[in-house]
Each structure stands twice: as structure tokens, then as C-alpha cells.
Design a protein around this motif. Sequence first.
Motif, short mmCIF file in Angstrom:
data_model
loop_
_atom_site.label_atom_id
_atom_site.label_comp_id
_atom_site.label_asym_id
_atom_site.label_seq_id
_atom_site.Cartn_x
_atom_site.Cartn_y
_atom_site.Cartn_z
N TYR A 7 0.85 -1.18 0.00
CA TYR A 7 0.00 0.00 0.00
C TYR A 7 0.89 1.23 0.00
O TYR A 7 2.07 1.15 0.31
CB TYR A 7 -0.92 0.00 1.23
N TYR A 29 0.37 2.26 -5.21
CA TYR A 29 -0.57 1.14 -5.24
C TYR A 29 -1.96 1.70 -5.52
O TYR A 29 -2.21 2.89 -5.35
CB TYR A 29 -0.58 0.39 -3.90
N GLN A 30 -2.87 0.86 -5.93
CA GLN A 30 -4.25 1.30 -6.17
C GLN A 30 -4.85 1.85 -4.88
O GLN A 30 -4.61 1.32 -3.80
CB GLN A 30 -5.10 0.17 -6.70
N PRO A 32 -7.67 2.75 -2.01
CA PRO A 32 -8.75 1.95 -1.42
C PRO A 32 -10.09 2.28 -2.05
O PRO A 32 -10.31 3.40 -2.54
CB PRO A 32 -8.71 2.33 0.06
N ASN A 53 -8.33 -3.04 -1.46
CA ASN A 53 -7.09 -2.29 -1.27
C ASN A 53 -6.97 -1.66 0.11
O ASN A 53 -6.49 -0.54 0.26
CB ASN A 53 -6.95 -1.22 -2.36
N GLY A 55 -5.10 -3.05 2.50
CA GLY A 55 -3.84 -3.50 3.09
C GLY A 55 -4.02 -4.83 3.80
O GLY A 55 -5.13 -5.26 4.11
N ALA A 60 -1.54 -0.63 7.70
CA ALA A 60 -1.86 0.10 6.46
C ALA A 60 -2.91 1.18 6.67
O ALA A 60 -2.93 2.18 5.95
CB ALA A 60 -2.36 -0.89 5.40
N HIS A 85 -7.10 -6.91 3.14
CA HIS A 85 -7.33 -6.20 1.88
C HIS A 85 -8.79 -5.84 1.61
O HIS A 85 -9.06 -4.93 0.83
CB HIS A 85 -6.78 -6.97 0.66
N VAL A 106 -5.81 4.85 3.78
CA VAL A 106 -4.94 3.67 3.76
C VAL A 106 -3.65 4.07 3.06
O VAL A 106 -3.69 4.48 1.89
CB VAL A 106 -5.59 2.48 3.03
N GLY A 107 -2.53 3.99 3.76
CA GLY A 107 -1.25 4.32 3.12
C GLY A 107 -1.25 5.70 2.51
O GLY A 107 -0.76 5.89 1.41
N GLN A 109 -3.64 7.29 1.17
CA GLN A 109 -4.63 7.43 0.09
C GLN A 109 -6.01 7.39 0.73
O GLN A 109 -6.34 6.44 1.44
CB GLN A 109 -4.49 6.32 -0.95
#
Length: 114
Positions: A7, A29-30, A32, A53, A55, A60, A85, A106-107, A109
Amino acid sequence: ANAPAGYGINLKFKISVNTVHSNIITTAYQAPVIESISSPNTKGGPITISGNNFGATLAAINSITVLSSTGARTVCSGVIMVTPHTRVSCTVGQGTGAGWSANMTVGSQSVSSS
């Protein structure tokens, strides 16, 4: 080649073949995606957020907040990774009720439910 599960944003890498190296490439990464959220009752309690997405571990997830129909914003506490995930659970406070939405980061995003 496939990237490992992960992530985040602003991830840097370069490709090397023998002694030839590419420029540094920045990617992410994509983000969430929230597909569904279970509804809490007016006394509060656990909700489940399903999507993609999120994580593999709680590390994450930066934050989950809930926004009520009146505009009150509260942090969703006691976050649990139900299925890596794709599914997390957390607890919302009393009075969240109907007409609310969730924001999840998440990360670094962020995504908002509709």
C-alpha cells in the motif's frame, strides 16, 4: 513482473538489467475502494466496511472517520482487520444513526463512501 502486495503512494524504484539501469520511477498502489458499509443502530456499535485495497494488516490503515447526516465527525475506534485487503470492522458512537458516510485513509490514500 508483479509488484509485491502493499500500500502507499510515492513509491520509487528502478529497473536494472545487467549493467543498464532505468531512471527512478515513482508509482503508487491502487487507492482503497469502499463498496459497502453495514449500518449501526442509534446506540452505536460495530460496523463493517467492505471493499478493496485496505492492506494486509492494520498498519496500512491511517484512519477511519464517520460523518453523520448532521455533519458531526467521529473517529471509528477499535479497528479490526476482518479479512486482509477487503474487510475491516470498527465501532461508532451513539447517535451516528442513518444518513452517514465513512472516510478511510490507507497508506496516505483517502476514500469516502457515498
